[in-house]
Write an enzyme that holds these catalytic residues in place. Sequence first.
Site, PDB file in Angstrom:
ATOM      1  N   GLY A 169       0.860  -1.441  -0.081  1.00 45.07           N
ATOM      2  CA  GLY A 169       0.118  -0.131   0.182  1.00 45.07           C
ATOM      3  C   GLY A 169       0.992   1.085  -0.076  1.00 45.07           C
ATOM      4  O   GLY A 169       2.572   1.327  -0.511  1.00 45.07           O
ATOM      5  N   GLU A 189      -2.302  -3.051  -6.027  1.00 39.50           N
ATOM      6  CA  GLU A 189      -2.998  -2.321  -7.040  1.00 39.50           C
ATOM      7  C   GLU A 189      -2.450  -0.903  -7.407  1.00 39.50           C
ATOM      8  O   GLU A 189      -2.208  -0.619  -8.233  1.00 39.50           O
ATOM      9  CB  GLU A 189      -4.012  -1.403  -6.021  1.00 39.50           C
ATOM     10  CG  GLU A 189      -4.802  -0.620  -5.679  1.00 39.50           C
ATOM     11  CD  GLU A 189      -5.674  -0.340  -5.003  1.00 39.50           C
ATOM     12  OE1 GLU A 189      -6.538  -1.515  -4.083  1.00 39.50           O
ATOM     13  OE2 GLU A 189      -5.573   1.046  -4.014  1.00 39.50           O
TER      14      GLU A 189
END
Length: 435
Positions: free
Chosen positions: A217, A240
């Site tokens: 993240g 992501e």
Amino acid sequence: MTDFREIYNSKLTSAAQAAKRVQCGWTIFMDAGCAQAPALVKAVEDRAYAGELENVTIHNMLDVYPFGFHSDSALDGKVNGVSWFASGYSRKAIAEARCGYVPAYYRDMPSHMSKFRYDAVFVEVSPMDKHGYFSLGTVASNSEGRLRQAEHIFVVVNDRQPRAVCGLQVHVCQVTAIVEDSHELPVLPETKLDDISVTIGNYIAEQIPDGACIQLGIGAIPDATGMALKTKHDLGIHTEMFTDSMVELLECGAANNSKKQIHTGKSVTTFAYGSKRIYDYIDDNPSFVLLPVSYVNDPYVIAQNDNMISVNAAVEVDLWGQVCAESIGTRLISGTGGQVDYVRGACQSRGGKSFIAFSSTVNVKGKISSKIQPILTPGAICTTGKNDVDCIVTEYGIAKLRGRPLSERVKALISIAHPDFRDELTFEAKKRGMI
């Protein structure tokens, strides 16, 4: 042979002239981060200030530019925003109900967006290649379906945008109007790694085997984890958000994607945001793949890579193991994003692990509080539920929660809380019959 440059020139115009095509009542889509088109937004806002436009709505997420429709009430009713993931630029407008907000898992956003009518897409792209294609640069995210869905596509050509050869493309024949605007891409401020972040990063790195596939993240702890992985071998990347620490791992040879079960040899992401170093790495790099978030963040897809490791952050965690990562009490600060997508995908992966990591305390106006609380702050949003959470990490160690009885979970969480708060947490847990 078709002269794509001639088509390009026929559609080339100024931002002000392109904005004149926008009509009252339109809904416009922009994707995350560096895909956003500040030159076009400003031109639309200028028309609204002049009284020429009203009831225009702009959907976007993770703003990286200070758009007027988020900050200036004079645009209310003229140009309004709908955010799919809050940022520092949109939080205040959301809190004041001047900007809409759509709660959603990141992987589900393309499906939800398909139910809206988008009249236009605004997107910033790299210069056109000899075949007439523009690269969407650093972003795939939600754009693929919207480019098919919208009646009009307005592109802003920025020669600073990287050309992602394995990313989304849009052809000049699909485009309504072309604007040129050369400017530096926004960058994230450099993260300073403190002792706590480094300690936590080292704890996590010890749990990651050679050949693992990682998702990191945003923030100091994921960055510290990335730095601690530089001694590993054959790491893969399926994430992501593509970050600076991942470039570091690839360039030092710790990551090469050779052991991945899918997309072997390729780094896979749905968007990239960070320093200029990232943008330079993406440019013309065939080993870097940008794919739609509906695929990249699908837990089934994530789990196909063995030893999948996810590392994400939290604002606070309660003694059930419920994770709040998107609000401070009732105040929204971000969004659900892909945290749950990767928690679930990693836990379904053979040998996979998920880590939610944070410092044990927070200092608010001189008052030190524990981030591990008996209950979440009233009004706080539960991002990752108790049944999904795997490992919680602070500078005092790792608490493995998944599949353990409640009393063991509670004791494990208390053991990694700051020592100053352990007695209080134990008292509250006993009062509630948890231990």
